[in-house]
Design an enzyme around this catalytic site. Structure first.
Site, mmCIF file in Angstrom:
data_model
loop_
_atom_site.group_PDB
_atom_site.id
_atom_site.type_symbol
_atom_site.label_atom_id
_atom_site.label_comp_id
_atom_site.label_asym_id
_atom_site.label_seq_id
_atom_site.Cartn_x
_atom_site.Cartn_y
_atom_site.Cartn_z
ATOM 1 N N LYS A 1 33.833 31.894 42.325
ATOM 2 C CA LYS A 1 32.425 32.144 42.032
ATOM 3 C C LYS A 1 31.513 31.783 43.211
ATOM 4 C CE LYS A 1 33.546 31.271 37.206
ATOM 5 N NZ LYS A 1 33.398 30.388 36.038
ATOM 6 N N ARG A 61 33.628 25.513 24.447
ATOM 7 C CA ARG A 61 33.011 26.799 24.744
ATOM 8 C C ARG A 61 33.112 27.751 23.558
ATOM 9 N NH1 ARG A 61 31.972 27.714 30.118
ATOM 10 N NH2 ARG A 61 30.626 29.289 29.201
ATOM 11 N N PRO A 65 27.396 32.936 35.858
ATOM 12 C CA PRO A 65 28.001 34.146 36.420
ATOM 13 C C PRO A 65 29.502 33.980 36.663
ATOM 14 C CG PRO A 65 25.922 33.708 37.476
ATOM 15 C CD PRO A 65 26.203 32.539 36.586
ATOM 16 N N GLU A 66 30.235 35.050 36.373
ATOM 17 C CA GLU A 66 31.676 35.056 36.570
ATOM 18 C C GLU A 66 32.030 36.059 37.658
ATOM 19 O OE1 GLU A 66 33.715 35.543 32.821
ATOM 20 O OE2 GLU A 66 31.989 34.781 31.733
#
Ligand SMILES: [Zn+2]
Length: 280
Positions: A54, A270, A2-3
């Site tokens: 976060k 990534r 989650p961002e």
């Protein structure tokens, strides 16, 4: 993971559901993910929620706070008053109170908050409210992407010789944004992810700054992206994964130039998605 939009959605919904509720009991079923003594929060009332990068913080009225990072698969699910429906996403594996429920917070007025986590990388920590901002993992965060102004943002870009995507992924420079929204923002601003950050001119920096706001706003509007295990505290899924611009679109024709296929490669480990024609 989650961002910013996902964690902001957790924060907003927890604020709506928990504020004013008293914590009646806490059932810690997995000690490894729970740091601190739960007795410190029993009997206290939730007064507000905050977000640092976060990390979500739930402040109580007895100078204690609950800090939490959901990492890859952590889920907070609330049942009780203020909930329109009690539908539950299939991503809540094992259901509520099942084998992946690691903590149960029982609240007054019939409310219950479950913490589920299949991979168990997430954590919950009890800390004094006035010590929250001294926590090392909060202190080392760079300015939040939704709060930083353009002047400070461009200063951060101008100080690094790293590529712009890796820089944006670094939470100590800018906090909150991660892979999904950065890929989309770089495409939207037509900037090559491999560009050296300090090589961006003022116009490009402003395009990127505005694009980051555009994609984060969209992420918030859709309640975040439920790519892996993310669910919102009302038990539903976010929908941004159905509205990504370039993230996950490898092999498809670019929606801007309508000629070149979106390519995927790895940058800093990534997945990176881009149009080689549009992004300079
Ligand atoms: Zn293109």
């Amino acid at each position: 993971m989650p961002e910013l939009p996902e964690v902001e959605t957790i924060k907003l919904q927890l604020n709506k559901f928990l504020s004013g509720h008293k914590i009646v009991s806490v059932d810690v079923r997995n000690r490894k993910i729970f740091l601190g003594d739960e007795k410190r929060i029993v009997g206290a009332k939730v007064i507000r929620t905050r977000r640092f990068g976060k990390v979500t913080v739930i402040d109580l009225n007895n100078n204690n706070s609950i800090l939490t990072h959901v990492k890859l698969t952590g889920q907070f699910i609330y049942r009780g008053p203020n909930l329109k429906t009690d539908s539950l996403s299939k991503k809540v594996i094992g259901g509520l109170g099942g084998p992946h429920t690691l903590v149960v917070f029982t609240l007054d007025k019939g409310g219950v908050l479950y913490y589920n986590d299949v991979r168990r990388f997430g954590w919950i920590k009890i800390e004094k409210t006035d010590e929250v901002e001294n926590e090392s993992f909060i202190k080392k965060l760079g300015p939040d992407m939704l709060k930083v102004n353009f002047s400070d943002f461009s200063k951060i870009l101008s100080k690094t010789s790293r590529n712009v995507k890796t820089l944006l992924m670094d939470q100590s420079k800018i906090s909150g944004v991660g892979n999904i929204y950065i890929n989309d923002a770089l495409w939207l601003s037509r900037i090559n992810p491999k560009r050296i950050a300090k090589s961006l001119n003022k116009t490009e920096s402003k395009l990127l700054f505005d694009a980051l706001h555009t994609v984060l706003t969209a992420g918030l509007k859709y309640g975040g992206a439920s790519e892996l295990a993310f669910v919102t505290p009302d038990g539903k899924e976010g929908e941004y994964q159905n509205h990504t611009l370039v993230y996950g679109h490898q092999g498809e024709i670019c929606k801007n130039c309508k000629t070149t296929k979106i390519e995927k490669f790895f940058l800093g480990g990534r997945g990176t998605y881009w149009c080689s024609l549009c992004q300079k």
